[in-house]
Design an enzyme around this catalytic site. Structure first.
Site, PDB file in Angstrom:
ATOM      1  N   ASN A  34      44.710  32.896  43.637  1.00 15.71           N
ATOM      2  CA  ASN A  34      43.328  32.614  43.348  1.00 15.71           C
ATOM      3  C   ASN A  34      42.929  31.417  44.181  1.00 15.71           C
ATOM      4  O   ASN A  34      43.662  30.440  44.256  1.00 15.71           O
ATOM      5  CB  ASN A  34      43.222  32.218  41.870  1.00 15.71           C
ATOM      6  CG  ASN A  34      42.230  33.059  41.123  1.00 15.71           C
ATOM      7  OD1 ASN A  34      41.155  33.374  41.634  1.00 15.71           O
ATOM      8  ND2 ASN A  34      42.570  33.407  39.920  1.00 15.71           N
ATOM      9  N   ARG A  35      41.803  31.479  44.820  1.00 10.92           N
ATOM     10  CA  ARG A  35      41.371  30.378  45.673  1.00 10.92           C
ATOM     11  C   ARG A  35      40.857  29.221  44.819  1.00 10.92           C
ATOM     12  O   ARG A  35      39.825  29.336  44.175  1.00 10.92           O
ATOM     13  CB  ARG A  35      40.248  30.874  46.561  1.00 10.92           C
ATOM     14  CG  ARG A  35      40.164  30.191  47.881  1.00 10.92           C
ATOM     15  CD  ARG A  35      38.947  30.660  48.616  1.00 10.92           C
ATOM     16  NE  ARG A  35      39.169  31.836  49.437  1.00 10.92           N
ATOM     17  CZ  ARG A  35      39.816  31.821  50.603  1.00 10.92           C
ATOM     18  NH1 ARG A  35      40.319  30.708  51.075  1.00 10.92           N
ATOM     19  NH2 ARG A  35      39.946  32.917  51.290  1.00 10.92           N
TER      20      ARG A  35
END
Ligand code: CTP
Ligand code: CA
Length: 240
Positions: A34-35
């Site tokens: 997940n960024r």
């Protein structure tokens, strides 16, 4: 640069903050991620400490270095590890802030050895399963204990043809049941995600479950963190 009221607003309070993005393993060398830089969670941890709190930072994958400040830091990788660590720490906390980007799904299993390209078999298909909603779970646990604990969620929202940022954010606040929801306004004025992820500046709305008017905050992640902490201090004062 802090007056004493602001500096001491959380003295004697235990605050748990999650930060960064969870990594969900596919095999020993690969993951789905997940960024999230972790900057906002770290800024919150420092702001809460500045306000006198005893802070535990539960950090998933970060794209920035941890501050040298004397924070208690627990490292985790997956959403399930984040859940276990956060639930345990939350049981004795006055405030819990979920700033982590939790992967909504994880691979249904991780291979024990590295997935190889093979010419004699089909390319792999990854099956995903849903991760638990950690924030909603924390609210249930708090309510079951009848504890006086403030729970804060974060959300990044965009508007679309079915609703604006505020519509979606209010629905999420209701769904999660947390006390405050800090909403990052993505795509404001045609800005793209790159204006939010990993950047030093933020534009947020702080929504309150008690129905009071949303409080806007804008500026560096440090400035947003101070605004969130100030809001938390006000609400905790109202407990007493
Ligand atoms: N969150 C969580 N557990 C999850 C997903 C999200 O605790 N499995 C928390 C995040 O840390 C954040 C809040 O819930 O504080 C909102 O996250 P968000 O991704 O916006 O919410 P979702 O319910 O996953 O909704 P969406 O489908 O919009 O991603
Ligand atoms: Ca999500």
């Amino acid at each position: 640069s802090h007056d004493s009221a602001e500096s001491l607003g959380l003295s004697g309070k235990r605050v748990v903050i999650t930060a960064g993005g969870t990594l969900e393993p596919l095999d020993p060398v690969r993951y789905l991620g997940n960024r999230s830089s972790g900057k906002q969670g770290i800024a919150l941890a420092l702001a809460a400490q500045q306000a006198g709190a005893t802070v535990t930072l539960i950090a998933a994958h970060l794209e920035v270095a941890l501050p040298s400040a004397a924070l208690t830091v627990q490292r985790v990788e997956t959403a399930l590890e984040l859940q276990a660590a956060t639930e345990l720490a939350a049981d004795t906390a006055d405030v819990v802030i979920m700033a982590a980007a939790v992967a909504d799904f994880r691979p249904d299993h991780a291979e024990g050895s590295k997935i190889k390209k093979r010419d004699d078999s089909a390319d792999p298909v990854i099956t995903l399963v849903r991760n638990p909603d950690i924030l909603a779970g924390l609210v249930s646990r708090r309510n079951a204990r009848g504890a006086r604990q403030l729970i804060v969620g974060f959300a990044a929202e965009t508007g679309d043809e079915r609703g604006d940022v505020l519509d979606y954010a209010l629905a999420k606040l209701e769904r999660k049941g947390c006390d405050l929801l800090v909403v990052n306004q993505v795509g404001q004025d045609g800005q793209g995600q790159e204006k939010v992820f990993g950047q030093d500046s933020n534009q947020v709305l702080i929504l309150d479950r008690d129905g009071s008017a949303p409080v806007p905050a804008e500026g560096s992640k440090q400035a947003v963190a101070r605004a969130v902490v100030e809001r938390i201090v006000n609400k905790i004062d109202a407990f007493q």
